[in-house]
Design a protein around this motif. Structure first.
Motif, PDB file in Angstrom:
ATOM      1  N   HIS A 185       0.806  -1.224   0.000  1.00 44.05           N
ATOM      2  CA  HIS A 185       0.000   0.000   0.000  1.00 44.05           C
ATOM      3  C   HIS A 185       0.840   1.275   0.000  1.00 44.05           C
ATOM      4  CE1 HIS A 185      -3.362  -2.678   0.637  1.00 44.05           C
ATOM      5  NE2 HIS A 185      -2.870  -3.087   1.799  1.00 44.05           N
ATOM      6  N   VAL A 186       2.086   1.175  -0.422  1.00 44.94           N
ATOM      7  CA  VAL A 186       2.975   2.340  -0.411  1.00 44.94           C
ATOM      8  C   VAL A 186       2.427   3.458  -1.284  1.00 44.94           C
ATOM      9  CG1 VAL A 186       5.288   3.184  -0.948  1.00 44.94           C
ATOM     10  CG2 VAL A 186       5.003   0.921   0.070  1.00 44.94           C
ATOM     11  N   ALA A 187       2.051   3.139  -2.514  1.00 44.36           N
ATOM     12  CA  ALA A 187       1.594   4.166  -3.450  1.00 44.36           C
ATOM     13  C   ALA A 187       0.357   4.878  -2.928  1.00 44.36           C
ATOM     14  CB  ALA A 187       1.325   3.545  -4.816  1.00 44.36           C
ATOM     15  N   ALA A 188      -0.560   4.159  -2.312  1.00 45.65           N
ATOM     16  CA  ALA A 188      -1.773   4.780  -1.779  1.00 45.65           C
ATOM     17  C   ALA A 188      -1.433   5.798  -0.707  1.00 45.65           C
ATOM     18  CB  ALA A 188      -2.705   3.704  -1.220  1.00 45.65           C
ATOM     19  N   ALA A 189      -0.504   5.451   0.183  1.00 44.85           N
ATOM     20  CA  ALA A 189      -0.105   6.374   1.243  1.00 44.85           C
ATOM     21  C   ALA A 189       0.633   7.575   0.687  1.00 44.85           C
ATOM     22  CB  ALA A 189       0.754   5.637   2.270  1.00 44.85           C
ATOM     23  N   GLU A 190       1.523   7.347  -0.289  1.00 43.12           N
ATOM     24  CA  GLU A 190       2.272   8.461  -0.893  1.00 43.12           C
ATOM     25  C   GLU A 190       1.348   9.422  -1.618  1.00 43.12           C
ATOM     26  OE1 GLU A 190       6.762   6.776  -1.701  1.00 43.12           O
ATOM     27  OE2 GLU A 190       5.273   6.567  -3.299  1.00 43.12           O
ATOM     28  N   ASP A 191       0.395   8.896  -2.367  1.00 44.70           N
ATOM     29  CA  ASP A 191      -0.529   9.745  -3.111  1.00 44.70           C
ATOM     30  C   ASP A 191      -1.373  10.596  -2.168  1.00 44.70           C
ATOM     31  OD1 ASP A 191       0.442   8.676  -5.439  1.00 44.70           O
ATOM     32  OD2 ASP A 191      -1.252   7.326  -5.770  1.00 44.70           O
ATOM     33  N   ALA A 192      -1.784  10.004  -1.054  1.00 48.03           N
ATOM     34  CA  ALA A 192      -2.641  10.724  -0.108  1.00 48.03           C
ATOM     35  C   ALA A 192      -1.875  11.801   0.642  1.00 48.03           C
ATOM     36  CB  ALA A 192      -3.267   9.739   0.881  1.00 48.03           C
ATOM     37  N   ALA A 193      -0.659  11.489   1.056  1.00 42.32           N
ATOM     38  CA  ALA A 193       0.108  12.403   1.908  1.00 42.32           C
ATOM     39  C   ALA A 193       0.950  13.394   1.121  1.00 42.32           C
ATOM     40  CB  ALA A 193       1.008  11.602   2.848  1.00 42.32           C
ATOM     41  N   GLY A 194       1.359  13.013  -0.098  1.00 48.20           N
ATOM     42  CA  GLY A 194       2.296  13.842  -0.836  1.00 48.20           C
ATOM     43  C   GLY A 194       3.660  13.883  -0.187  1.00 48.20           C
ATOM     44  N   LEU A 195       4.015  12.814   0.502  1.00 51.29           N
ATOM     45  CA  LEU A 195       5.276  12.724   1.244  1.00 51.29           C
ATOM     46  C   LEU A 195       5.983  11.417   0.900  1.00 51.29           C
ATOM     47  CD1 LEU A 195       4.038  13.732   4.829  1.00 51.29           C
ATOM     48  CD2 LEU A 195       5.269  15.200   3.215  1.00 51.29           C
ATOM     49  N   PRO A 196       7.308  11.325   1.150  1.00 59.91           N
ATOM     50  CA  PRO A 196       7.978  10.033   1.019  1.00 59.91           C
ATOM     51  C   PRO A 196       7.412   9.038   2.034  1.00 59.91           C
ATOM     52  CG  PRO A 196       9.579  11.829   1.228  1.00 59.91           C
ATOM     53  CD  PRO A 196       8.232  12.399   1.544  1.00 59.91           C
ATOM     54  N   VAL A 197       7.165   7.829   1.582  1.00 55.60           N
ATOM     55  CA  VAL A 197       6.657   6.764   2.465  1.00 55.60           C
ATOM     56  C   VAL A 197       7.700   5.654   2.517  1.00 55.60           C
ATOM     57  CG1 VAL A 197       4.878   4.994   2.751  1.00 55.60           C
ATOM     58  CG2 VAL A 197       4.237   7.331   2.098  1.00 55.60           C
ATOM     59  N   ILE A 198       8.091   5.304   3.712  1.00 53.67           N
ATOM     60  CA  ILE A 198       9.124   4.293   3.924  1.00 53.67           C
ATOM     61  C   ILE A 198       8.471   2.945   4.173  1.00 53.67           C
ATOM     62  CG2 ILE A 198      11.174   3.656   5.221  1.00 53.67           C
ATOM     63  CD1 ILE A 198      11.332   6.396   3.734  1.00 53.67           C
ATOM     64  N   GLU A 199       8.745   2.014   3.292  1.00 52.72           N
ATOM     65  CA  GLU A 199       8.230   0.643   3.440  1.00 52.72           C
ATOM     66  C   GLU A 199       9.306  -0.172   4.153  1.00 52.72           C
ATOM     67  OE1 GLU A 199       7.404  -2.941   3.554  1.00 52.72           O
ATOM     68  OE2 GLU A 199       8.809  -2.703   1.878  1.00 52.72           O
ATOM     69  N   PRO A 200       9.014  -0.757   5.306  1.00 57.04           N
ATOM     70  CA  PRO A 200      10.058  -1.358   6.146  1.00 57.04           C
ATOM     71  C   PRO A 200      10.743  -2.584   5.559  1.00 57.04           C
ATOM     72  CG  PRO A 200       7.881  -1.700   7.109  1.00 57.04           C
ATOM     73  CD  PRO A 200       7.710  -0.722   5.995  1.00 57.04           C
ATOM     74  N   CYS A 201      10.052  -3.366   4.734  1.00 60.02           N
ATOM     75  CA  CYS A 201      10.716  -4.521   4.117  1.00 60.02           C
ATOM     76  C   CYS A 201      11.857  -4.047   3.218  1.00 60.02           C
ATOM     77  CB  CYS A 201       9.728  -5.344   3.305  1.00 60.02           C
ATOM     78  SG  CYS A 201       8.321  -5.981   4.218  1.00 60.02           S
ATOM     79  N   ALA A 202      11.575  -3.042   2.408  1.00 59.09           N
ATOM     80  CA  ALA A 202      12.604  -2.511   1.516  1.00 59.09           C
ATOM     81  C   ALA A 202      13.739  -1.856   2.299  1.00 59.09           C
ATOM     82  CB  ALA A 202      11.988  -1.513   0.544  1.00 59.09           C
ATOM     83  N   ALA A 203      13.382  -1.120   3.361  1.00 58.80           N
ATOM     84  CA  ALA A 203      14.420  -0.453   4.163  1.00 58.80           C
ATOM     85  C   ALA A 203      15.351  -1.468   4.811  1.00 58.80           C
ATOM     86  CB  ALA A 203      13.761   0.424   5.230  1.00 58.80           C
ATOM     87  N   ALA A 204      14.785  -2.504   5.407  1.00 59.59           N
ATOM     88  CA  ALA A 204      15.618  -3.525   6.044  1.00 59.59           C
ATOM     89  C   ALA A 204      16.376  -4.344   5.012  1.00 59.59           C
ATOM     90  CB  ALA A 204      14.755  -4.436   6.917  1.00 59.59           C
ATOM     91  N   GLY A 205      15.754  -4.610   3.862  1.00 59.76           N
ATOM     92  CA  GLY A 205      16.442  -5.352   2.815  1.00 59.76           C
ATOM     93  C   GLY A 205      17.681  -4.621   2.338  1.00 59.76           C
ATOM     94  N   ALA A 206      17.558  -3.309   2.119  1.00 64.10           N
ATOM     95  CA  ALA A 206      18.703  -2.523   1.674  1.00 64.10           C
ATOM     96  C   ALA A 206      19.814  -2.526   2.723  1.00 64.10           C
ATOM     97  CB  ALA A 206      18.259  -1.097   1.374  1.00 64.10           C
ATOM     98  N   MET A 207      19.440  -2.412   3.978  1.00 65.92           N
ATOM     99  CA  MET A 207      20.459  -2.403   5.035  1.00 65.92           C
ATOM    100  C   MET A 207      21.110  -3.772   5.196  1.00 65.92           C
ATOM    101  SD  MET A 207      18.970   0.155   7.942  1.00 65.92           S
ATOM    102  CE  MET A 207      18.568   1.852   7.514  1.00 65.92           C
ATOM    103  N   ALA A 208      20.345  -4.828   4.969  1.00 63.17           N
ATOM    104  CA  ALA A 208      20.922  -6.174   5.047  1.00 63.17           C
ATOM    105  C   ALA A 208      21.931  -6.391   3.934  1.00 63.17           C
ATOM    106  CB  ALA A 208      19.811  -7.223   4.980  1.00 63.17           C
ATOM    107  N   LEU A 209      21.633  -5.877   2.744  1.00 61.64           N
ATOM    108  CA  LEU A 209      22.592  -5.969   1.647  1.00 61.64           C
ATOM    109  C   LEU A 209      23.880  -5.220   1.998  1.00 61.64           C
ATOM    110  CD1 LEU A 209      20.292  -5.471  -1.466  1.00 61.64           C
ATOM    111  CD2 LEU A 209      21.411  -7.588  -0.735  1.00 61.64           C
ATOM    112  N   LEU A 210      23.743  -4.061   2.587  1.00 63.58           N
ATOM    113  CA  LEU A 210      24.900  -3.284   3.001  1.00 63.58           C
ATOM    114  C   LEU A 210      25.702  -4.034   4.061  1.00 63.58           C
ATOM    115  CD1 LEU A 210      26.529  -0.654   2.859  1.00 63.58           C
ATOM    116  CD2 LEU A 210      24.974   0.292   4.579  1.00 63.58           C
ATOM    117  N   ALA A 211      24.987  -4.636   5.017  1.00 66.99           N
ATOM    118  CA  ALA A 211      25.659  -5.332   6.119  1.00 66.99           C
ATOM    119  C   ALA A 211      26.425  -6.560   5.647  1.00 66.99           C
ATOM    120  CB  ALA A 211      24.636  -5.739   7.177  1.00 66.99           C
ATOM    121  N   THR A 212      26.009  -7.133   4.510  1.00 66.96           N
ATOM    122  CA  THR A 212      26.660  -8.343   4.010  1.00 66.96           C
ATOM    123  C   THR A 212      27.553  -8.077   2.798  1.00 66.96           C
ATOM    124  OG1 THR A 212      24.697  -8.844   2.659  1.00 66.96           O
ATOM    125  CG2 THR A 212      24.824  -9.859   4.848  1.00 66.96           C
TER     126      THR A 212
END
Length: 215
Positions: A185-212
């Motif tokens: 539901h990221v796009a729905a939240a972004e469209d409503a708020a007009g703000l960046p929306v952080i999806e936690p799966c993607a955020a943790a996935g990116a950090m896990a790639l960095l950590a490894t």
């Protein structure tokens, strides 16, 4: 022997639809990720109460002891069992809430959180205090919907849009989705708020790639 680059993403609840949503959210990383998404079959249907939160710590530890990986991600945005699992392995262990908050703070001074249920607020505020950033929370609004409703592709979107608009009105400069069940539901939240929306799966996935990543 640790499979090269394997990142084990563990959903501590037993919901199949939630687990499928987590896997779909990580597909953006393609072959780079080497993510394996599993669920805790003995876990509760959702991490809604303190009892749920505490109950999964030991099963998470046992699973990590059985499953060798380069890194582990606890795929719940209340970060249950994080400290216990970190005491079980020397490999990186990431919590999705802390990862999402760190990502939000790269986009804005203040952020809001759309929470799963009202009971999640105390756990997420505890994490924010541990990070030393609770004062940067502009607002926190729960959806109070069952997990199987939250993961429906359409049904929760009106409520998510409403919460996103309300958080934008508080002065938040970014919004964190406070449950992995909201991954679709990221796009729905972004469209409503007009703000960046952080999806936690993607955020943790990116950090896990960095950590490894190779040093």
């Amino acid at each position: 022997m640790i499979e090269a680059g394997r990142i084990l993403v563990i959903n501590p609840n037993s919901s199949v639809s939630c687990t499928q949503g987590i896997a779909a959210a990580l597909e953006r990383f393609g072959a780079l990720g080497r993510f394996e998404v599993v669920r805790l079959a003995e876990g509760p249907p959702a991490i809604a109460s303190w009892r749920d939160w505490h109950s999964v710590a030991e099963p998470l530890c046992r699973l990590v002891e059985r499953e060798a990986a380069a890194a582990y991600v606890i795929a719940c945005v209340s970060d249950p069992g994080l400290e216990a699992v970190r005491a079980t392995t020397r490999r990186p262990v990431l919590g999705m809430f802390r990862s999402a908050v760190a990502a939000a703070m790269t986009r804005a001074e203040r952020f809001g959180v759309i929470g799963f249920v009202a009971a999640s607020e105390a756990r997420q505020r505890m994490a924010l205090r541990g990070m030393g950033v609770e004062e940067r929370l502009a607002g926190w609004i729960p959806l109070d919907l069952p997990m199987e409703v939250l993961t429906d592709p359409e049904v929760p979107r009106a409520r998510i849009r409403e919460a996103a608009r309300a958080l934008a009105a508080t002065g938040a400069g970014a919004i964190v989705l406070g449950c992995t069940g909201m991954a679709g539901h990221v796009a729905a939240a972004e469209d409503a708020a007009g703000l960046p929306v952080i999806e936690p799966c993607a955020a943790a996935g990116a950090m896990a790639l960095l950590a490894t990543a190779p040093q």
